[in-house]
Design an enzyme around this catalytic site. Structure first.
Site, PDB file in Angstrom:
ATOM      1  N   ARG A  82       0.905  -1.124   0.033  1.00 26.21           N
ATOM      2  CA  ARG A  82      -0.188  -0.024   0.076  1.00 26.21           C
ATOM      3  C   ARG A  82       0.747   1.108   0.021  1.00 26.21           C
ATOM      4  O   ARG A  82       1.643   1.380   0.573  1.00 26.21           O
ATOM      5  CB  ARG A  82      -1.009   0.124   1.325  1.00 26.21           C
ATOM      6  CG  ARG A  82      -1.722   1.351   1.340  1.00 26.21           C
ATOM      7  CD  ARG A  82      -2.841   1.444   0.329  1.00 26.21           C
ATOM      8  NE  ARG A  82      -3.670   2.555   0.569  1.00 26.21           N
ATOM      9  CZ  ARG A  82      -4.713   2.815   1.484  1.00 26.21           C
ATOM     10  NH1 ARG A  82      -5.100   1.667   2.341  1.00 26.21           N
ATOM     11  NH2 ARG A  82      -5.203   3.961   1.599  1.00 26.21           N
ATOM     12  N   ARG A  91      -5.645   1.972  -5.035  1.00 30.73           N
ATOM     13  CA  ARG A  91      -4.506   1.139  -3.789  1.00 30.73           C
ATOM     14  C   ARG A  91      -4.702  -0.386  -4.166  1.00 30.73           C
ATOM     15  O   ARG A  91      -5.692  -0.953  -4.472  1.00 30.73           O
ATOM     16  CB  ARG A  91      -4.882   1.544  -2.498  1.00 30.73           C
ATOM     17  CG  ARG A  91      -6.476   0.953  -2.056  1.00 30.73           C
ATOM     18  CD  ARG A  91      -7.660   1.863  -2.251  1.00 30.73           C
ATOM     19  NE  ARG A  91      -7.335   3.531  -1.868  1.00 30.73           N
ATOM     20  CZ  ARG A  91      -7.814   4.004  -0.818  1.00 30.73           C
ATOM     21  NH1 ARG A  91      -8.578   3.506  -0.095  1.00 30.73           N
ATOM     22  NH2 ARG A  91      -7.762   5.521  -0.685  1.00 30.73           N
ATOM     23  N   ASP A  94      -6.925  -1.841   0.894  1.00 30.11           N
ATOM     24  CA  ASP A  94      -7.179  -0.729   1.954  1.00 30.11           C
ATOM     25  C   ASP A  94      -8.149  -1.632   2.941  1.00 30.11           C
ATOM     26  O   ASP A  94      -9.102  -2.429   2.470  1.00 30.11           O
ATOM     27  CB  ASP A  94      -8.283   0.479   1.279  1.00 30.11           C
ATOM     28  CG  ASP A  94      -9.032   1.188   2.192  1.00 30.11           C
ATOM     29  OD1 ASP A  94      -8.284   1.631   3.094  1.00 30.11           O
ATOM     30  OD2 ASP A  94     -10.128   1.897   1.826  1.00 30.11           O
ATOM     31  N   ASP A  96     -10.289  -0.981   6.203  1.00 33.90           N
ATOM     32  CA  ASP A  96     -11.141   0.055   7.072  1.00 33.90           C
ATOM     33  C   ASP A  96     -11.628  -0.771   8.368  1.00 33.90           C
ATOM     34  O   ASP A  96     -12.425  -1.708   7.991  1.00 33.90           O
ATOM     35  CB  ASP A  96     -12.052   0.836   6.419  1.00 33.90           C
ATOM     36  CG  ASP A  96     -11.223   1.686   5.403  1.00 33.90           C
ATOM     37  OD1 ASP A  96     -10.147   2.147   5.311  1.00 33.90           O
ATOM     38  OD2 ASP A  96     -11.945   2.086   4.339  1.00 33.90           O
TER      39      ASP A  96
HETATM   40  N1  PH2 Z   1     -12.767   3.575  -1.312  1.00 28.68           N
HETATM   41  C1  PH2 Z   1     -12.280   4.785  -1.082  1.00 28.68           C
HETATM   42  C2  PH2 Z   1     -12.777   5.882  -1.985  1.00 28.68           C
HETATM   43  N2  PH2 Z   1     -13.933   5.228  -3.032  1.00 28.68           N
HETATM   44  N3  PH2 Z   1     -14.798   3.567  -4.079  1.00 28.68           N
HETATM   45  C3  PH2 Z   1     -15.131   2.270  -3.937  1.00 28.68           C
HETATM   46  N4  PH2 Z   1     -15.916   1.864  -5.002  1.00 28.68           N
HETATM   47  N5  PH2 Z   1     -14.710   1.363  -3.185  1.00 28.68           N
HETATM   48  C4  PH2 Z   1     -13.867   1.537  -2.180  1.00 28.68           C
HETATM   49  O1  PH2 Z   1     -13.084   0.892  -1.704  1.00 28.68           O
HETATM   50  C5  PH2 Z   1     -13.454   3.047  -2.162  1.00 28.68           C
HETATM   51  C6  PH2 Z   1     -14.117   4.044  -3.069  1.00 28.68           C
HETATM   52  C7  PH2 Z   1     -11.477   5.442  -0.179  1.00 28.68           C
HETATM   53  O2  PH2 Z   1     -11.147   4.422   0.697  1.00 28.68           O
HETATM   54 MG    MG Z   2     -11.487   3.141   2.600  1.00 33.96          MG
HETATM   55 MG    MG Z   3      -8.591   3.034   4.596  1.00 39.04          MG
END
Ligand code: PH2
Ligand code: MG
Ligand code: MG
Length: 168
Positions: A82, A91, A94, A96
């Site tokens: 990352r 990325r 990610d 979260d």
């Molecule tokens: N994550 C983001 C910003 N936009 N869009 C999608 N479809 N999926 C994501 O995981 C995503 C995003 C920032 O973490």
């Molecule tokens: Mg995110």
């Molecule tokens: Mg994140």
């Protein structure tokens, strides 16, 4: 032990493989078991540029505290290369921390519940798949939140058959 929900996302490299391997790395965190994993969902980037994303959500049970779990998730993001050149950059992975039991954290390093999870179909759809009765603190029920995100197109991918299933 605390039940926590983690959102996974990737739009660089081999996202499907990365998400599968990341779940295994989450399971390998100290005193942490993956209870349920959602299907994988494809969507366009929201508030971001770049290739389509693959996203999923897992439920875990953990003996770690919220900062300890988040630190573990950041280490796994690093393992997958990352980089953070600018906010919402594409990325490789990610991770979260969406929810940590009913705990609320608001500091420079950790914000739980995740402040934007209730307005993102790519989180709500996989979350509803593995925890349809879940109630987000201080928010309407999942069904209503999902209806409010209906304009965001999210496609559930067919499960990839495991070697064991396809061998028989
Ligand atoms: N994550 C983001 C910003 N936009 N869009 C999608 N479809 N999926 C994501 O995981 C995503 C995003 C920032 O973490
Ligand atoms: Mg995110
Ligand atoms: Mg994140």
């Amino acid at each position: 032990m605390t039940e926590a929900f983690i959102g996974l996302g990737a739009n660089l490299g081999n996202p499907a493989q990365t998400l599968a391997r990341a779940v295994a790395q989450i399971e390998a965190l100290p005193s942490t078991q993956v209870l349920r994993a959602s299907s994988v969902y494809r969507s366009s980037p929201i508030n971001a540029a770049g290739p389509d994303y693959l996203n999923s959500v897992v439920a875990v049970e953990t003996g770690l505290d919220a900062p300890g779990l988040l630190a573990g998730l950041h280490r796994i993001e690093q393992q997958f290369g990352r980089q953070r050149p600018f906010p919402n950059a594409p990325r490789t992975l990610d991770l979260d921390l969406l929810l940590f039991g009913d705990e609320q954290h608001n500091s420079a390093t950790i914000t739980v519940p995740h402040p934007r999870m209730h307005e993102r179909a790519f989180v709500l759809e996989p979350l509803a798949e593995i925890a349809p009765q879940l109630k987000l603190p201080g928010l309407p029920q999942l069904g209503l939140l999902r209806a409010q995100c209906q304009h965001q197109t999210v496609t559930r991918l067919d499960p990839v058959p495991s070697e064991r299933q396809s061998a028989g």
